[in-house]
Design an enzyme around this catalytic site. Structure first.
Site, mmCIF file in Angstrom:
data_model
loop_
_atom_site.group_PDB
_atom_site.id
_atom_site.type_symbol
_atom_site.label_atom_id
_atom_site.label_comp_id
_atom_site.label_asym_id
_atom_site.label_seq_id
_atom_site.Cartn_x
_atom_site.Cartn_y
_atom_site.Cartn_z
ATOM 1 C CG HIS A 123 -39.164 25.174 3.117
ATOM 2 N ND1 HIS A 123 -38.163 24.333 3.548
ATOM 3 C CD2 HIS A 123 -39.042 25.229 1.766
ATOM 4 C CE1 HIS A 123 -37.468 23.904 2.513
ATOM 5 N NE2 HIS A 123 -37.981 24.427 1.427
ATOM 6 C CG ASP A 131 -35.232 20.301 5.516
ATOM 7 O OD1 ASP A 131 -35.508 21.507 5.703
ATOM 8 O OD2 ASP A 131 -34.365 19.677 6.164
#
Length: 432
Positions: A404, A408
């Protein structure tokens, strides 16, 4: 008489230490020149150590699982001559190719849909474990050598449940099978055998985490500790893709049989140019993300030594038949111990599959320093609505785990949607 100290040689590739994964000698053993004495594991390979002199082993550096620094004492050997450590024969080049046990019978049974890359069975060593080193202060006892036993994980588990020593079972062939256990129960010795209905707890078995299992544990722990994972899963209708695959196989001629994996790889390579953040590696210390142009695809493969990831170089330049050939070659090389260090490093993105065990969904752990890993799951047939009609469809869930810090959630979902379009409309895989 003289004592020769054999020091762990420089294995290369910037390695500073190696782990003892097997001793082939014990204190008091007589060794010949060039006899294998130990197996040492680095981050990339298992290296066989051979004695440069003949003599009697008087000291060992440590136990299986211990880390030994390059240049530190590995073995002390008492020789008949006046050979010193400095006068010992020079070592030849060290073979850093990976050494693993040959595949078990259970691992040779793989699903047609997913191919040979991952049979999804528990791995066990193919031969008896090496003896523990005997401390220098302890007398060496003479014991009859037990023969090496070859058996699949299922046979070993059944033998443990029944309290049977596999070394006492006669095999009708090169390995022990369930039929051999049945014959032993019927006609062989009943010593130590307990009927299945007998109520008894199995003994606790402490298993030291060493070798490849230790490397896997360290790498997976580092990945989960350093990378904030998230996983996205979507359902894909592969009915048409499976029909195309069947047609291609029916007309393949001398070419290899296609599994689902080469088709999935083609789809991944076609989708990646629009999602460069997926095919990337993250250097934590430098704070740099490298988005790779070429797709060096890691292929998670189960072996007797543990999970390995051979790499398909420049996957974007290969067609489905070339990919099928390379998948088979790399999987075989990993399982038979012929994969080189170069073939086991440098991946930019990894695919992992449990084959016939597939499951509904997976949350695979990223192969650090990559930033994503893709996990196809088992194909199942289910009824679906097409307009007002109910039809039979072949459905497969596809998972992707991402870092992450780099990827995204929107990007991951969009990438899987692009894969979904390609896989549900397979003609696009072959269009220019």
């Amino acid at each position: 008489m003289a004592r020769f100290t054999f020091k762990l040689p420089d294995i290369g590739e910037g390695i500073s230490e190696a782990e003892i994964v097997a001793w082939h000698v014990a204190v008091g053993d007589t060794v010949a020149e060039d006899q294998q004495i130990a197996d040492m594991m680095t981050d990339k390979a298992t290296v066989e150590m051979e004695s440069p002199v003949a003599g009697t082993v008087v000291e060992l550096a440590g136990e299986v699982g211990d880390q030994i620094a390059i240049g530190a004492m590995l073995v002390v050997i008492e020789t008949d001559g006046d050979v010193s450590a400095e006068e010992a024969p020079a070592l030849g080049p060290v073979d850093t190719d990976l050494k693993v046990a040959p595949p078990s019978a259970a691992q040779e049974e793989v699903a047609e849909q997913y191919g040979a890359e991952n049979p999804g069975v528990d791995a066990v060593p193919a031969a008896a474990s090496p003896p523990e080193p005997v401390p220098a202060s302890s007398p060496v006892e003479s014991k009859p050598a037990s023969r090496a036993v070859l058996a699949s994980p299922a046979v070993r588990a059944r033998a443990r449940d029944l309290g049977i020593d596999l070394s006492q079972v006669k095999a009708d062939g090169d390995r022990i099978r369930h039929a051999d256990l049945d014959a032993y129960l019927r006609y062989g010795s009943s010593e130590g055998y307990h009927p299945p209905h007998a109520s008894r707890a199995r003994a606790d078995v402490p298993v030291k985490v060493i070798g490849m299992r230790r490397r896997i544990a360290e790498n997976m722990a580092a990945s989960k500790r350093a990378i904030p994972h998230f996983t996205y899963v979507d359902e894909i209708d592969v009915t048409e893709l499976e029909r195309v695959r069947a047609d291609l196989n029916a007309n393949r001629g001398a070419r290899p049989k296609l599994t689902m994996l080469p088709l999935l790889i083609v789809a991944i390579c076609r989708a990646l140019p629009d999602f460069p953040m997926i095919n990337a590696r993250y250097d934590d210390e430098a704070g740099v993300v490298t988005r790779h142009g070429a797709v060096h695809l890691g292929m998670a493969t189960q072996t007797d030594a543990g999970l390995m990831v051979p790499v398909i170089r420049d996957a974007q330049d290969r067609n489905v038949w070339q990919l099928a050939t390379e998948i088979t070659r790399l999987a075989e090389a990993a399982r038979t111990g012929k994969a080189t260090s170069a073939e086991l490093s440098g991946s930019t993105l990894t695919v992992t599959s449990l084959g016939p065990l597939g499951g509904i969904a997976t949350t695979p752990v990223i192969n650090r320093p990559e930033v994503a890993i893709i996990g196809p799951n088992k194909i199942v047939e289910r009824p679906i609505f097409v307009g007002d009609d109910i039809v039979r469809a072949k459905l497969m869930n596809l998972s992707i785990s991402c870092d992450h810090r780099v990827v995204d959630g929107w990007d991951a979902a969009s990438f899987v949607q692009a894969l979904k379009k390609l896989l549900e409309t397979p003609v696009l895989l072959f269009a220019d």
